[in-house]
Design an enzyme around this catalytic site. Structure first.
Site, PDB file in Angstrom:
ATOM      1  N   LYS A 239      14.490   6.698  12.070  1.00 46.13           N
ATOM      2  CA  LYS A 239      14.647   7.430  10.816  1.00 46.13           C
ATOM      3  C   LYS A 239      16.021   8.115  10.756  1.00 46.13           C
ATOM      4  CE  LYS A 239      12.133   5.659   9.219  1.00 46.13           C
ATOM      5  NZ  LYS A 239      11.949   4.997   7.910  1.00 46.13           N
TER       6      LYS A 239
ATOM      7  N   TYR B  48      10.460   6.269  16.785  1.00 44.29           N
ATOM      8  CA  TYR B  48      10.354   6.307  15.321  1.00 44.29           C
ATOM      9  C   TYR B  48      11.349   7.306  14.744  1.00 44.29           C
ATOM     10  CZ  TYR B  48       8.333   6.768  10.656  1.00 44.29           C
ATOM     11  OH  TYR B  48       8.161   6.794   9.288  1.00 44.29           O
TER      12      TYR B  48
ATOM     13  N   SER C  88       0.847  -1.187   0.000  1.00 43.23           N
ATOM     14  CA  SER C  88       0.000   0.000   0.000  1.00 43.23           C
ATOM     15  C   SER C  88       0.884   1.239   0.000  1.00 43.23           C
ATOM     16  CB  SER C  88      -0.919   0.010   1.235  1.00 43.23           C
ATOM     17  OG  SER C  88      -0.140   0.063   2.427  1.00 43.23           O
TER      18      SER C  88
ATOM     19  N   SER D 298      12.990  10.152   6.990  1.00 38.95           N
ATOM     20  CA  SER D 298      11.900  11.095   7.243  1.00 38.95           C
ATOM     21  C   SER D 298      12.467  12.338   7.907  1.00 38.95           C
ATOM     22  CB  SER D 298      10.844  10.471   8.152  1.00 38.95           C
ATOM     23  OG  SER D 298       9.895  11.441   8.559  1.00 38.95           O
TER      24      SER D 298
ATOM     25  N   SER E 161      -0.910   8.216   3.932  1.00 45.08           N
ATOM     26  CA  SER E 161      -0.503   6.822   4.085  1.00 45.08           C
ATOM     27  C   SER E 161      -1.182   6.283   5.323  1.00 45.08           C
ATOM     28  CB  SER E 161       1.018   6.740   4.213  1.00 45.08           C
ATOM     29  OG  SER E 161       1.434   5.431   4.440  1.00 45.08           O
TER      30      SER E 161
END
Length: 329
Positions: free
Chosen positions: A207, A203, A32, A172, A236
């Site tokens: 990244k 997170y 996806s 990111s 997303s």
């Protein structure tokens, strides 16, 4: 015009995607969002093979069936890959190497957040979930596929073609919210606190690790074209996943933001597609937009931190590979 026809004014070079004839591409997390749309855009340029590497092979096969109708000249393959398990990564690499004779583009697109798992947020191998999936899983995959990547470079050169073989790590801009020390090595094998999960620090740390890994990988293998990229803030499923599992601000605003305030996937995958195919990519750089590099914070530019992460990762992976080899004898 090609996928890169809409480019920032600062990018003056031609950004049309080149021909992908005879190329083999692997995309992690292609079921996806970013990954699926990247596969569609690659397929428009008729590479020889595209491998969709994903944990859910049922969904992956449905995606491939959908895409194949529009692009019957490309051979699509599904590869079972659970980045939260080094065993799965090892098995996936062995499967791929037994079938593929080359690898021209490795797009490390899959990502996970601590907010997307139930406590304790750890991988099967004992790493904090975001770090384990986003960094360790991809690092092992890259390490195991490296001989084939280098062999593809040599094939290109011997055939009189451009030798570029691309490894793209999707990072990111959220890496700017990593802990002040950058990588908290003493906490990589412990579940994050509730506060850390709500601030997205795990997170963000993963990244940052992605960007540092790309810089160090480029230095280790100058034959390759390596880039870390920011994919844009797009519609997303990651914000929705975070919202489902976290309360507070994320729970209240994550889902509405993911629907209303973010650009489409099609608009914001241009950066990673450009990095995966353009000859203008400067290896080891982080790109915040198509062709725009250098927008990194101090931690992301820290070569000593990149080296420390590289060495720490190498020890972890070598220990795993040694154990895996002993167990298989």
């Amino acid at each position: 015009m090609g996928i890169f026809s809409r480019k920032p004014a600062s990018v003056r070079s031609e950004t049309r995607m080149p021909s992908l004839t005879n190329k083999v591409i692997m995309v992690t997390g292609g079921n996806s969002g970013w990954g699926k749309q990247s596969i569609i855009e690659f397929a428009k340029h008729e590479p020889s093979e595209i491998w969709l590497a994903a944990r859910d092979t049922y969904r992956a096969n449905r995606v491939i069936d959908e895409i194949y109708k529009d692009f019957p000249h490309t051979d699509f393959k599904v590869l079972e890959l659970d980045l939260a398990s080094l065993d799965s990564v090892y098995d996936a690499a062995e499967t791929f190497l037994s079938f593929a004779s080359r690898l021209d583009v490795l797009l490390l697109n899959a990502r996970a957040s601590s907010g997307s798992c139930s406590a304790p947020c750890m991988t099967r191998d004992g790493y904090e979930a975001s770090f384990g999936v986003n960094h360790m899983g991809h690092a092992l995959l890259t390490k195991l596929l490296m001989p084939l990547l280098l062999r593809t470079v040599r094939k290109n050169r011997s055939g009189g073609h451009v030798a570029d073989v691309h490894v793209v790590v999707v990072s990111s801009v959220l890496m700017n919210h990593a802990p002040r020390r950058g990588i908290q090595f003493d906490k990589l094998k412990a579940p994050p606190s509730k506060y850390s999960r709500l601030t997205l620090r795990p997170y963000a740390q993963s990244k940052l690790a992605n960007t540092l890994f790309a810089r160090r990988l480029a230095r280790e293998y100058p034959q390759l074209v390596v880039a870390a990229v920011h994919p844009g803030v797009v519609r997303s499923n990651i914000m929705g996943v975070l919202a489902r599992h976290e309360g507070g601000v994320l729970g209240r605003f994550g889902r509405p933001l993911s629907r209303a305030c973010m650009a489409s996937v099609e608009d914001n995958i241009k950066n990673q597609l450009w990095a995966a195919t353009s000859q203008d990519v400067v290896s080891g750089e982080y790109y915040s937009h198509v062709g725009v590099r250098g927008r990194m914070n101090k931690l992301a530019r820290d070569d000593l931190l990149a080296e420390k992460l590289w060495q720490w990762t190498e020890v972890e992976l070598e220990n795993y590979i040694a154990l895996n080899t002993r167990c298989s004898d």
